[in-house]
Design an enzyme around this catalytic site. Structure first.
Site, short mmCIF file in Angstrom:
data_model
loop_
_atom_site.label_atom_id
_atom_site.label_comp_id
_atom_site.label_asym_id
_atom_site.label_seq_id
_atom_site.Cartn_x
_atom_site.Cartn_y
_atom_site.Cartn_z
N LYS A 1 0.66 -1.10 0.20
CA LYS A 1 0.07 -0.13 0.13
C LYS A 1 0.95 1.06 0.15
O LYS A 1 1.90 1.03 0.61
CB LYS A 1 -0.66 0.11 1.04
CG LYS A 1 -2.41 -1.06 0.83
CD LYS A 1 -3.20 -0.99 1.59
CE LYS A 1 -4.53 -2.38 1.47
NZ LYS A 1 -5.42 -2.15 2.39
N ARG B 1 -2.94 -9.92 5.39
CA ARG B 1 -3.15 -10.11 3.79
C ARG B 1 -2.30 -9.48 2.64
O ARG B 1 -1.85 -8.58 2.94
CB ARG B 1 -5.05 -9.37 3.42
CG ARG B 1 -5.35 -9.56 2.17
CD ARG B 1 -6.59 -9.28 1.89
NE ARG B 1 -6.89 -8.56 0.88
CZ ARG B 1 -6.43 -8.08 -0.25
NH1 ARG B 1 -5.29 -7.27 -0.03
NH2 ARG B 1 -6.61 -8.00 -1.40
N1 LIG Z 1 -9.94 -7.56 4.72
C1 LIG Z 1 -9.08 -6.41 4.21
N2 LIG Z 1 -9.75 -6.53 2.36
C2 LIG Z 1 -8.76 -6.05 1.87
N3 LIG Z 1 -9.00 -5.91 0.09
C3 LIG Z 1 -8.51 -5.05 -1.13
C4 LIG Z 1 -7.63 -4.78 0.00
C5 LIG Z 1 -6.92 -3.66 -0.90
O1 LIG Z 1 -5.63 -3.91 -1.09
P1 LIG Z 1 -5.64 -5.05 -3.22
O2 LIG Z 1 -6.21 -3.76 -3.80
O3 LIG Z 1 -3.97 -5.50 -3.28
O4 LIG Z 1 -6.42 -6.07 -3.02
N4 LIG Z 1 -7.02 -4.11 1.01
C6 LIG Z 1 -7.99 -4.79 2.10
C7 LIG Z 1 -7.21 -4.86 3.55
O5 LIG Z 1 -6.98 -4.52 3.99
N5 LIG Z 1 -8.23 -5.74 4.10
#
Ligand SMILES: Nc1nc2ncc(COP(=O)(O)O)nc2c(=O)[nH]1
Length: 264
Positions: free
Chosen positions: A204, A240
């Site tokens: 991020k 994650r």
């Molecule tokens: N539970 C949870 N789910 C998520 N899904 C997508 C993203 C965005 O990241 P990506 O675009 O790399 O999937 N961040 C989160 C997060 O911080 N927590």
């Protein structure tokens, strides 16, 4: 939790796993890197991303979830949509990962309750176009905590058993960099609520602050792994991440250091 974005536009890996076959190969690779869970998402939630119709989202993720469940992997579905959550449950997912904590879809709480699945409620204030405008807090830890408590109240009132709920402070969602660092420094404020806590810092924007100005997105995998250790030390239930191997190695260091500390 390994990230599997079956999308053309996710901010760090968009388009690489957009086909079902490529997605399954990548999921199996994440598992071999040490992932306990695979988080399958069909709609990018990055700032500025447009919405994806539930039917399109399901066409992306359900074939992947079905095949991975058939092969015995533990799957979460990353979705805001109750119809996608229901389809994913029927296809063999064990977890609903809802970045909106039930705010985006009024049916989600009851669908999640009926599914019997574990439900990750992340802190969220609005869809991508407005998300950054709402990154305003007096005390980010207290306010995120209070808003997650109100999410829990809504979810349990809809019939979701408390033991099925996981909380997530939502790093990068309506948060400025210093908000993210403060939330990471106070994960105990969320663990104290008595629910498992999940942390999603992987690749991020706020991590760019510890890297050279010209660093690429993939260079954020090292600080991501360090954050995984901090989350583990704070008792997090899951992290994650995109680069599972880096986090698995970092957590191995922590495990060996902990055992050496407790050893004779
Ligand atoms: N539970 C949870 N789910 C998520 N899904 C997508 C993203 C965005 O990241 P990506 O675009 O790399 O999937 N961040 C989160 C997060 O911080 N927590």
């Amino acid at each position: 939790m390994g990230v599997l974005n079956v999308t053309p536009d996710s901010f760090s890996d968009g388009g690489r796993w957009a086909s079902t076959d490529a997605a399954i190969i990548h999921a199996l690779d994440l598992q071999s890197q040490g992932a306990d869970l695979i988080d399958v998402g069909g709609e990018s939630t990055r700032p500025g991303a447009g919405r994806v119709a539930p039917a399109e989202e399901q066409s992306r993720v359900i074939p992947v979830i079905s095949e991975l469940a058939r092969q015995g992997l533990s799957i979460s579905v990353d979705t805001l949509n109750s119809s996608t959550a229901a389809a994913a449950a029927a296809a063999g997912a064990q977890i609903i990962n809802d970045v909106s904590g039930g705010l985006a879809d009024p049916q989600m709480a009851s669908i999640a309750a009926r599914s019997g699945l574990t439900y990750v409620a992340m802190h969220w204030r609005a869809h991508a176009p407005k998300m950054d405008d709402l990154a305003v807090y007096g005390d980010v830890v207290a306010e995120v905590r209070a808003e997650l408590v109100s999410r829990v109240d809504m979810l349990t009132a809809a019939g979701l058993p408390p033991e099925k709920i996981v909380l997530d402070p939502g790093l990068g969602f309506s948060k400025l960099p210093d908000h993210n660092w403060r939330l990471l420094a106070h994960l105990d404020a969320f663990a104290d609520l008595g629910f498992p806590v999940m942390v999603g810092a992987s690749r991020k924007r706020f991590l760019a602050g510890v890297l050279p100005a010209d660093a690429g997105v993939l260079e954020r995998d090292l600080p991501t792994a360090v954050v995984s250790v901090l989350a583990a030390q704070a008792g997090a239930w899951a992290v994650r991440v995109h680069d599972v191997a880096a986090t698995r190695t970092a957590l191995n260091v922590l495990a060996l250091a902990d055992s050496a500390r407790m050893g004779p």
